[in-house]
Design a protein around this motif. Structure first.
Motif, PDB file in Angstrom:
ATOM      1  N   ILE A  18       0.838  -1.207   0.000  1.00  0.00           N
ATOM      2  CA  ILE A  18       0.000   0.000   0.000  1.00  0.00           C
ATOM      3  C   ILE A  18       0.865   1.245   0.000  1.00  0.00           C
ATOM      4  O   ILE A  18       0.597   2.205  -0.735  1.00  0.00           O
ATOM      5  N   LYS A  19       1.909   1.244   0.812  1.00  0.00           N
ATOM      6  CA  LYS A  19       2.817   2.400   0.859  1.00  0.00           C
ATOM      7  C   LYS A  19       3.445   2.649  -0.509  1.00  0.00           C
ATOM      8  O   LYS A  19       3.523   3.779  -0.979  1.00  0.00           O
ATOM      9  N   ASP A  20       3.872   1.569  -1.171  1.00  0.00           N
ATOM     10  CA  ASP A  20       4.481   1.691  -2.498  1.00  0.00           C
ATOM     11  C   ASP A  20       3.477   2.254  -3.500  1.00  0.00           C
ATOM     12  O   ASP A  20       3.818   3.109  -4.328  1.00  0.00           O
ATOM     13  N   LEU A  21       2.227   1.789  -3.427  1.00  0.00           N
ATOM     14  CA  LEU A  21       1.188   2.277  -4.339  1.00  0.00           C
ATOM     15  C   LEU A  21       0.990   3.786  -4.171  1.00  0.00           C
ATOM     16  O   LEU A  21       0.944   4.535  -5.156  1.00  0.00           O
ATOM     17  N   ILE A  22       0.890   4.241  -2.934  1.00  0.00           N
ATOM     18  CA  ILE A  22       0.663   5.663  -2.662  1.00  0.00           C
ATOM     19  C   ILE A  22       1.875   6.498  -3.075  1.00  0.00           C
ATOM     20  O   ILE A  22       1.737   7.591  -3.640  1.00  0.00           O
ATOM     21  N   GLU A  23       3.080   5.979  -2.827  1.00  0.00           N
ATOM     22  CA  GLU A  23       4.288   6.706  -3.223  1.00  0.00           C
ATOM     23  C   GLU A  23       4.391   6.837  -4.736  1.00  0.00           C
ATOM     24  O   GLU A  23       4.824   7.861  -5.261  1.00  0.00           O
ATOM     25  N   ARG A  24       3.983   5.794  -5.451  1.00  0.00           N
ATOM     26  CA  ARG A  24       4.065   5.810  -6.911  1.00  0.00           C
ATOM     27  C   ARG A  24       3.053   6.760  -7.544  1.00  0.00           C
ATOM     28  O   ARG A  24       3.366   7.487  -8.489  1.00  0.00           O
ATOM     29  N   PHE A  25       1.826   6.733  -7.035  1.00  0.00           N
ATOM     30  CA  PHE A  25       0.719   7.363  -7.759  1.00  0.00           C
ATOM     31  C   PHE A  25       0.068   8.522  -7.039  1.00  0.00           C
ATOM     32  O   PHE A  25      -0.880   9.108  -7.546  1.00  0.00           O
ATOM     33  N   GLY A  26       0.572   8.891  -5.876  1.00  0.00           N
ATOM     34  CA  GLY A  26      -0.008  10.028  -5.176  1.00  0.00           C
ATOM     35  C   GLY A  26      -1.366   9.700  -4.595  1.00  0.00           C
ATOM     36  O   GLY A  26      -1.634   8.547  -4.242  1.00  0.00           O
ATOM     37  N   PRO A  27      -2.253  10.689  -4.490  1.00  0.00           N
ATOM     38  CA  PRO A  27      -3.556  10.445  -3.872  1.00  0.00           C
ATOM     39  C   PRO A  27      -4.407   9.466  -4.677  1.00  0.00           C
ATOM     40  O   PRO A  27      -4.913   9.799  -5.740  1.00  0.00           O
ATOM     41  N   VAL A  28      -4.530   8.248  -4.185  1.00  0.00           N
ATOM     42  CA  VAL A  28      -5.350   7.218  -4.826  1.00  0.00           C
ATOM     43  C   VAL A  28      -6.079   6.448  -3.741  1.00  0.00           C
ATOM     44  O   VAL A  28      -5.798   6.580  -2.552  1.00  0.00           O
ATOM     45  N   GLY A  29      -7.000   5.607  -4.174  1.00  0.00           N
ATOM     46  CA  GLY A  29      -7.594   4.642  -3.271  1.00  0.00           C
ATOM     47  C   GLY A  29      -6.777   3.357  -3.315  1.00  0.00           C
ATOM     48  O   GLY A  29      -6.535   2.809  -4.386  1.00  0.00           O
ATOM     49  N   ALA A  30      -6.324   2.918  -2.151  1.00  0.00           N
ATOM     50  CA  ALA A  30      -5.579   1.660  -2.051  1.00  0.00           C
ATOM     51  C   ALA A  30      -6.503   0.642  -1.401  1.00  0.00           C
ATOM     52  O   ALA A  30      -6.745   0.677  -0.190  1.00  0.00           O
ATOM     53  N   ALA A  31      -7.050  -0.260  -2.212  1.00  0.00           N
ATOM     54  CA  ALA A  31      -8.037  -1.215  -1.720  1.00  0.00           C
ATOM     55  C   ALA A  31      -7.415  -2.601  -1.591  1.00  0.00           C
ATOM     56  O   ALA A  31      -6.479  -2.956  -2.309  1.00  0.00           O
ATOM     57  N   ALA A  32      -7.947  -3.385  -0.659  1.00  0.00           N
ATOM     58  CA  ALA A  32      -7.448  -4.740  -0.444  1.00  0.00           C
ATOM     59  C   ALA A  32      -8.529  -5.586   0.194  1.00  0.00           C
ATOM     60  O   ALA A  32      -9.367  -5.075   0.948  1.00  0.00           O
ATOM     61  N   GLY A  33      -8.497  -6.871  -0.112  1.00  0.00           N
ATOM     62  CA  GLY A  33      -9.428  -7.811   0.491  1.00  0.00           C
ATOM     63  C   GLY A  33      -8.728  -8.730   1.467  1.00  0.00           C
ATOM     64  O   GLY A  33      -8.890  -8.618   2.679  1.00  0.00           O
ATOM     65  N   SER A  34      -7.890  -9.636   0.948  1.00  0.00           N
ATOM     66  CA  SER A  34      -7.226 -10.629   1.788  1.00  0.00           C
ATOM     67  C   SER A  34      -6.404 -10.000   2.903  1.00  0.00           C
ATOM     68  O   SER A  34      -6.377 -10.494   4.032  1.00  0.00           O
ATOM     69  N   LEU A  35      -5.731  -8.899   2.610  1.00  0.00           N
ATOM     70  CA  LEU A  35      -4.868  -8.246   3.590  1.00  0.00           C
ATOM     71  C   LEU A  35      -5.621  -7.888   4.864  1.00  0.00           C
ATOM     72  O   LEU A  35      -5.058  -7.927   5.962  1.00  0.00           O
ATOM     73  N   PHE A  36      -6.908  -7.558   4.722  1.00  0.00           N
ATOM     74  CA  PHE A  36      -7.676  -7.082   5.870  1.00  0.00           C
ATOM     75  C   PHE A  36      -8.608  -8.130   6.476  1.00  0.00           C
ATOM     76  O   PHE A  36      -9.348  -7.831   7.416  1.00  0.00           O
ATOM     77  N   VAL A  37      -8.575  -9.368   5.931  1.00  0.00           N
ATOM     78  CA  VAL A  37      -9.371 -10.434   6.555  1.00  0.00           C
ATOM     79  C   VAL A  37      -8.530 -11.642   6.969  1.00  0.00           C
ATOM     80  O   VAL A  37      -9.017 -12.504   7.699  1.00  0.00           O
ATOM     81  N   PHE A  38      -7.279 -11.699   6.522  1.00  0.00           N
ATOM     82  CA  PHE A  38      -6.400 -12.806   6.879  1.00  0.00           C
ATOM     83  C   PHE A  38      -5.177 -12.303   7.638  1.00  0.00           C
ATOM     84  O   PHE A  38      -4.773 -11.156   7.502  1.00  0.00           O
ATOM     85  N   LYS A  39      -4.574 -13.212   8.403  1.00  0.00           N
ATOM     86  CA  LYS A  39      -3.332 -12.895   9.111  1.00  0.00           C
ATOM     87  C   LYS A  39      -2.395 -14.087   9.035  1.00  0.00           C
ATOM     88  O   LYS A  39      -2.808 -15.223   9.272  1.00  0.00           O
ATOM     89  N   GLY A  40      -1.125 -13.835   8.693  1.00  0.00           N
ATOM     90  CA  GLY A  40      -0.120 -14.884   8.699  1.00  0.00           C
ATOM     91  C   GLY A  40      -0.124 -15.743   7.457  1.00  0.00           C
ATOM     92  O   GLY A  40      -1.036 -15.685   6.631  1.00  0.00           O
ATOM     93  N   LYS A  41       0.911 -16.579   7.342  1.00  0.00           N
ATOM     94  CA  LYS A  41       1.089 -17.373   6.120  1.00  0.00           C
ATOM     95  C   LYS A  41       0.019 -18.446   5.950  1.00  0.00           C
ATOM     96  O   LYS A  41      -0.206 -18.937   4.844  1.00  0.00           O
ATOM     97  N   TYR A  42      -0.630 -18.829   7.055  1.00  0.00           N
ATOM     98  CA  TYR A  42      -1.686 -19.841   6.953  1.00  0.00           C
ATOM     99  C   TYR A  42      -3.065 -19.223   6.740  1.00  0.00           C
ATOM    100  O   TYR A  42      -4.065 -19.921   6.722  1.00  0.00           O
TER     101      TYR A  42
END
Length: 255
Positions: free
Chosen positions: A212-236
């Motif tokens: 997300i940080k890389d996306l914002i640094e590359r493109f400035g003010p954008v929406g950074a959306a995610a699904g798995s990142l915010f419902v899962f934790k860890g490699k399993y």
């Protein structure tokens, strides 16, 4: 859009919360109302909820469920799935939905964007572009109906057309990266960002806050959306609703 937004995306199927990988193998991960309550406590920027069955099964939105989600939500709520008419868009906004996301219905009916904008306001209409590489040359192609139907429209030409007729926002979703947690498709995102002036949210592939940080640094003010990142934790991939705290958000926004 004055600043970037970090946006969880919840997928609903049969009134349950699911998560897919490349639009396939939906895994049940919980109750959407409970997820909304947790995101409330975490002071989420906004929330996108998409019912992945409604358009593919030619069904209208489940207005009862959406009303319960909207009542529960203390953050701006965007809903997509099964929306085909300005009247449906108006009903959703009346229920408390701030943004209405449309996809397959506008592919060959671009005038529908104008009609919906007139009904609920341009800023409330979000066009969802589900894109993946296809064919021998692996060109970016536009897909609808959960990635099962390849459209003839070029996704970049279509994005420009939507901008010209007054879309409020674009949600650019990489099917190839969706659910993989291997990072955004920033080649796709860069091409979209360079050619468009409308607000854009990018989705598909985020596996860490660094993505997300890389996306914002590359493109400035954008929406950074995610699904798995915010419902899962860890490699399993244990199910755990999560979101960056205020300190982490500050670091992401202020690079």
């Amino acid at each position: 859009m004055l600043r970037s937004r970090i946006t969880p995306v919840l997928l609903i199927r049969n009134n349950g919360l699911v998560k897919t990988v490349k639009f396939k193998t939906p895994k049940y991960v919980g109750d959407p109302l409970n997820a909304v309550r947790i995101f409330n406590e975490k002071e989420v920027d906004e929330l996108i909820v998409i019912d992945i069955d409604k358009s593919s099964k030619n069904q209208e939105p489940d207005f009862g469920l959406i009303e319960r989600l909207a009542i529960e939500s203390r953050m701006p709520l965007c809903y997509g799935g099964g929306i085909k008419t300005p009247e449906q868009a108006q009903k959703l906004v009346n229920l408390g939905v701030e943004k209405v996301a449309v996809s397959s219905a506008i592919i060959n009916e671009s005038n529908l964007v104008r009609e919906m904008s007139e009904a609920v306001g341009q800023q409330s209409i979000v066009a969802v572009l589900d894109i993946k590489k296809s064919g021998l040359l692996k060109k970016y192609r536009l897909f609808t109906l959960n990635g099962t139907k390849e459209e003839k429209r070029d996704p970049f030409d279509f994005a420009l057309e939507l901008q010209s007729i007054g879309i409020g926002e674009l949600l650019v979703n990489s099917i190839d990266q969706e659910g993989t947690m291997e990072g955004y498709d920033n080649k796709l995102n860069s091409k979209m960002r360079d050619m468009l002036d409308v607000p854009i949210t990018f989705l598909g592939g985020a596996g860490s806050l660094s993505d997300i940080k890389d996306l914002i640094e590359r493109f400035g003010p954008v929406g950074a959306a995610a699904g798995s990142l915010f419902v899962f934790k860890g490699k399993y991939r244990a199910v755990l609703i999560n979101y960056p705290n205020q300190a982490d958000k500050y670091l992401l926004y202020n690079h």
